[in-house]
Scaffold this motif. Structure first.
Motif, mmCIF file in Angstrom:
data_model
loop_
_atom_site.group_PDB
_atom_site.id
_atom_site.type_symbol
_atom_site.label_atom_id
_atom_site.label_comp_id
_atom_site.label_asym_id
_atom_site.label_seq_id
_atom_site.Cartn_x
_atom_site.Cartn_y
_atom_site.Cartn_z
ATOM 1 N N THR A 112 -5.384 -7.294 -22.132
ATOM 2 C CA THR A 112 -6.574 -8.089 -21.829
ATOM 3 C C THR A 112 -6.274 -9.574 -21.730
ATOM 4 N N GLU A 113 -5.086 -9.988 -22.148
ATOM 5 C CA GLU A 113 -4.685 -11.392 -22.048
ATOM 6 C C GLU A 113 -3.233 -11.453 -21.599
ATOM 7 N N PRO A 114 -2.759 -12.601 -21.130
ATOM 8 C CA PRO A 114 -1.391 -12.698 -20.617
ATOM 9 C C PRO A 114 -0.336 -12.309 -21.665
ATOM 10 N N ILE A 115 0.645 -11.525 -21.232
ATOM 11 C CA ILE A 115 1.732 -11.130 -22.132
ATOM 12 C C ILE A 115 3.006 -11.912 -21.842
ATOM 13 N N LEU A 116 3.118 -12.451 -20.637
ATOM 14 C CA LEU A 116 4.250 -13.302 -20.280
ATOM 15 C C LEU A 116 3.721 -14.729 -20.148
ATOM 16 N N VAL A 117 3.983 -15.534 -21.149
ATOM 17 C CA VAL A 117 3.451 -16.904 -21.181
ATOM 18 C C VAL A 117 4.585 -17.914 -20.998
ATOM 19 N N GLY A 118 4.221 -19.136 -20.667
ATOM 20 C CA GLY A 118 5.170 -20.190 -20.333
ATOM 21 C C GLY A 118 6.324 -20.386 -21.301
ATOM 22 N N PRO A 119 6.076 -20.628 -22.610
ATOM 23 C CA PRO A 119 7.192 -20.883 -23.534
ATOM 24 C C PRO A 119 8.197 -19.727 -23.628
ATOM 25 N N ASP A 120 7.698 -18.501 -23.610
ATOM 26 C CA ASP A 120 8.606 -17.345 -23.647
ATOM 27 C C ASP A 120 9.407 -17.235 -22.355
ATOM 28 N N LEU A 121 8.741 -17.470 -21.238
ATOM 29 C CA LEU A 121 9.416 -17.389 -19.942
ATOM 30 C C LEU A 121 10.472 -18.477 -19.789
ATOM 31 N N GLU A 122 10.208 -19.643 -20.369
ATOM 32 C CA GLU A 122 11.167 -20.747 -20.274
ATOM 33 C C GLU A 122 12.515 -20.348 -20.865
ATOM 34 N N ARG A 123 12.479 -19.610 -21.973
ATOM 35 C CA ARG A 123 13.720 -19.157 -22.613
ATOM 36 C C ARG A 123 14.373 -18.013 -21.839
ATOM 37 N N ALA A 124 13.566 -17.197 -21.173
ATOM 38 C CA ALA A 124 14.097 -15.992 -20.537
ATOM 39 C C ALA A 124 14.646 -16.228 -19.131
ATOM 40 N N ILE A 125 14.110 -17.187 -18.408
ATOM 41 C CA ILE A 125 14.495 -17.369 -17.002
ATOM 42 C C ILE A 125 15.769 -18.215 -16.917
ATOM 43 N N VAL A 126 16.804 -17.612 -16.310
ATOM 44 C CA VAL A 126 18.099 -18.292 -16.175
ATOM 45 C C VAL A 126 18.523 -18.432 -14.716
ATOM 46 N N ARG A 127 17.784 -17.825 -13.789
ATOM 47 C CA ARG A 127 18.090 -17.875 -12.355
ATOM 48 C C ARG A 127 16.786 -17.933 -11.584
ATOM 49 N N PRO A 128 16.822 -18.172 -10.293
ATOM 50 C CA PRO A 128 15.575 -18.156 -9.509
ATOM 51 C C PRO A 128 14.880 -16.804 -9.641
ATOM 52 N N THR A 129 13.623 -16.838 -10.038
ATOM 53 C CA THR A 129 12.888 -15.614 -10.357
ATOM 54 C C THR A 129 11.514 -15.651 -9.721
ATOM 55 N N MET A 130 11.069 -14.481 -9.280
ATOM 56 C CA MET A 130 9.723 -14.344 -8.754
ATOM 57 C C MET A 130 8.979 -13.344 -9.636
ATOM 58 N N LEU A 131 7.819 -13.739 -10.132
ATOM 59 C CA LEU A 131 6.980 -12.883 -10.964
ATOM 60 C C LEU A 131 5.717 -12.544 -10.188
ATOM 61 N N VAL A 132 5.422 -11.263 -10.065
ATOM 62 C CA VAL A 132 4.242 -10.825 -9.331
ATOM 63 C C VAL A 132 3.343 -10.068 -10.296
ATOM 64 N N ASP A 133 2.148 -10.553 -10.454
ATOM 65 C CA ASP A 133 1.175 -9.942 -11.360
ATOM 66 C C ASP A 133 0.167 -9.172 -10.526
ATOM 67 N N ILE A 134 0.177 -7.848 -10.638
ATOM 68 C CA ILE A 134 -0.713 -7.017 -9.824
ATOM 69 C C ILE A 134 -1.816 -6.398 -10.670
ATOM 70 N N SER A 135 -2.132 -7.007 -11.792
ATOM 71 C CA SER A 135 -3.156 -6.441 -12.669
ATOM 72 C C SER A 135 -4.336 -7.395 -12.820
ATOM 73 N N VAL A 136 -5.457 -6.810 -13.190
ATOM 74 C CA VAL A 136 -6.654 -7.582 -13.491
ATOM 75 C C VAL A 136 -7.163 -7.086 -14.828
ATOM 76 N N PRO A 137 -7.301 -7.890 -15.837
ATOM 77 C CA PRO A 137 -7.024 -9.316 -15.932
ATOM 78 C C PRO A 137 -5.529 -9.590 -15.902
ATOM 79 N N HIS A 138 -5.169 -10.842 -15.660
ATOM 80 C CA HIS A 138 -3.775 -11.219 -15.432
ATOM 81 C C HIS A 138 -2.892 -11.019 -16.661
ATOM 82 N N ASN A 139 -1.651 -10.593 -16.413
ATOM 83 C CA ASN A 139 -0.664 -10.404 -17.478
ATOM 84 C C ASN A 139 0.356 -11.532 -17.524
#
Length: 129
Positions: free
Chosen positions: A85-112
């Protein structure tokens, strides 16, 4: 006497029609429930079934919720669709995880995926439906 018999027959017909309508409604409800449950709860077993059926899914990967950030780190493109019901991939966590050019596609409602936080990160683009 004749009129009474006609009324009884009409009542019987009406009752039969009502019962038939109720049965039809129940069947429709059951069908709807079945179709809803089929589209939810993807797991490793279902993914392997779909891989054998659809060859375009050969390179798809199943990632449990506990390893979601690990999956984002390993892959260039990630599709997220959960029942959260709320985002599971948030900015601070993603900042640590992303090490290369990445595209994230959210196909759910409400947004994940927190797209505002993700788009602030260099080498990351987030898209929502």
């Amino acid at each position: 006497m004749f009129l009474l018999l006609k009324r009884r027959k009409r009542r019987k017909r009406r009752n039969k029609e009502r019962k038939r309508r109720k049965k039809r409604r129940r069947r429709k409800r059951k069908r709807k429930k079945r179709s809803r449950s089929r589209s939810r709860n993807r797991n490793r077993r279902r993914l392997t079934q779909r891989r054998t059926r659809y060859h375009c899914l050969e390179h798809s990967m199943y990632a449990p919720m506990t390893d979601m950030l690990g999956a984002v780190e390993k892959h260039h493109v990630t599709f997220a669709c959960t029942g959260a019901t709320e985002p599971i991939l948030v900015g601070p966590d993603l900042e640590r995880a992303i090490v290369r050019p990445t595209m994230l596609v959210d196909i759910s409602v409400p947004h994940n995926i927190d797209d505002e936080g993700a788009n602030e990160i260099d080498d990351c683009r987030a898209y929502n439906v």
